[in-house]
Design a protein around this motif. Sequence first.
Motif, PDB file in Angstrom:
ATOM      1  N   ASP A  23       0.825  -1.191   0.056  1.00 44.62           N
ATOM      2  CA  ASP A  23       0.029   0.089   0.047  1.00 44.62           C
ATOM      3  C   ASP A  23       0.814   1.199   0.072  1.00 44.62           C
ATOM      4  O   ASP A  23       0.575   2.391  -0.618  1.00 44.62           O
ATOM      5  CB  ASP A  23      -1.222  -0.012   1.151  1.00 44.62           C
ATOM      6  N   GLU A  24       2.052   1.249   0.628  1.00 38.85           N
ATOM      7  CA  GLU A  24       2.850   2.468   0.608  1.00 38.85           C
ATOM      8  C   GLU A  24       3.564   2.526  -0.722  1.00 38.85           C
ATOM      9  O   GLU A  24       3.600   3.853  -1.187  1.00 38.85           O
ATOM     10  CB  GLU A  24       4.014   2.301   1.739  1.00 38.85           C
ATOM     11  N   ALA A  25       3.822   1.541  -1.294  1.00 35.24           N
ATOM     12  CA  ALA A  25       4.416   1.793  -2.553  1.00 35.24           C
ATOM     13  C   ALA A  25       3.494   2.191  -3.732  1.00 35.24           C
ATOM     14  O   ALA A  25       3.911   3.235  -4.470  1.00 35.24           O
ATOM     15  CB  ALA A  25       4.803   0.103  -3.041  1.00 35.24           C
ATOM     16  N   PHE A  26       2.444   1.837  -3.558  1.00 34.34           N
ATOM     17  CA  PHE A  26       1.262   2.459  -4.619  1.00 34.34           C
ATOM     18  C   PHE A  26       0.991   3.754  -3.926  1.00 34.34           C
ATOM     19  O   PHE A  26       0.797   4.574  -5.279  1.00 34.34           O
ATOM     20  CB  PHE A  26       0.129   1.698  -4.608  1.00 34.34           C
ATOM     21  N   GLU A  27       0.911   3.927  -2.871  1.00 37.56           N
ATOM     22  CA  GLU A  27       0.444   5.428  -2.260  1.00 37.56           C
ATOM     23  C   GLU A  27       1.450   6.514  -2.628  1.00 37.56           C
ATOM     24  O   GLU A  27       1.232   7.664  -3.097  1.00 37.56           O
ATOM     25  CB  GLU A  27       0.143   5.538  -0.928  1.00 37.56           C
ATOM     26  N   THR A  28       2.648   6.135  -2.334  1.00 35.22           N
ATOM     27  CA  THR A  28       3.899   7.194  -2.658  1.00 35.22           C
ATOM     28  C   THR A  28       4.509   7.237  -4.031  1.00 35.22           C
ATOM     29  O   THR A  28       5.123   8.131  -4.188  1.00 35.22           O
ATOM     30  CB  THR A  28       4.699   6.960  -1.458  1.00 35.22           C
ATOM     31  N   ASN A  29       4.435   6.006  -4.725  1.00 37.40           N
ATOM     32  CA  ASN A  29       5.236   5.789  -5.881  1.00 37.40           C
ATOM     33  C   ASN A  29       6.606   5.903  -5.755  1.00 37.40           C
ATOM     34  O   ASN A  29       7.215   6.355  -6.711  1.00 37.40           O
ATOM     35  CB  ASN A  29       4.642   6.526  -7.072  1.00 37.40           C
ATOM     36  N   ALA A  30       7.102   5.739  -4.489  1.00 38.87           N
ATOM     37  CA  ALA A  30       8.631   5.807  -4.132  1.00 38.87           C
ATOM     38  C   ALA A  30       9.336   4.709  -4.562  1.00 38.87           C
ATOM     39  O   ALA A  30      10.812   4.688  -4.169  1.00 38.87           O
ATOM     40  CB  ALA A  30       8.728   6.424  -2.702  1.00 38.87           C
ATOM     41  N   TRP A  31       8.842   3.375  -4.756  1.00 35.50           N
ATOM     42  CA  TRP A  31       9.550   2.305  -4.998  1.00 35.50           C
ATOM     43  C   TRP A  31      10.325   2.446  -6.457  1.00 35.50           C
ATOM     44  O   TRP A  31      10.014   3.211  -7.175  1.00 35.50           O
ATOM     45  CB  TRP A  31       8.604   1.006  -4.949  1.00 35.50           C
ATOM     46  N   ASP A  32      11.526   1.751  -6.137  1.00 32.38           N
ATOM     47  CA  ASP A  32      12.478   1.786  -7.646  1.00 32.38           C
ATOM     48  C   ASP A  32      12.339   0.462  -8.145  1.00 32.38           C
ATOM     49  O   ASP A  32      12.194   0.264  -9.377  1.00 32.38           O
ATOM     50  CB  ASP A  32      13.921   2.111  -7.020  1.00 32.38           C
TER      51      ASP A  32
END
Length: 149
Positions: A23-32
């Motif tokens: 959920d954090e990856a999708f909410e922030t789009n900060a994943w690489d």
Amino acid sequence: MDATNKSALVFFDIDEGRELKTDEAFETNAWDLAFQRYTVTMNGGGGNPTGQVRVAVLKDQGWDSLTAAPAEGYQQDASEPVFSGVEGGWYFYNLSVHRLSPREELLYVVRSSSGQFFKLRMLSYYDSAGTPARLSFRYQRLPEPTTAP
């Protein structure tokens, strides 16, 4: 990185050096990078069209001799992820023993979701007990190239 779940992605933020919950990856789009078993995708192109991550694949480049990010050669995932298709992918598969081995001659340079640069080398697909999909990799921040990619 525990990518043993066959149906789930494991998201990694290289800037912060940590795994992100889905959920954090999708909410922030900060994943690489995202890992699912032996498949590695990036937050850009086919992995996520809104993502800005790009990767350059360097062949026969020594870890210590790469002291700054290259200025060109960056790609995004297309029909096949960069980590799987370019230069034959990040691993060799030994059919006789059914084991994956990292291709030591490949070094990746990741332009992260925040615009930072990191060199990355895949180290293993197995943990010390031999469990598959327990990937390990080495990464280190690099200075920006002299010309923006």
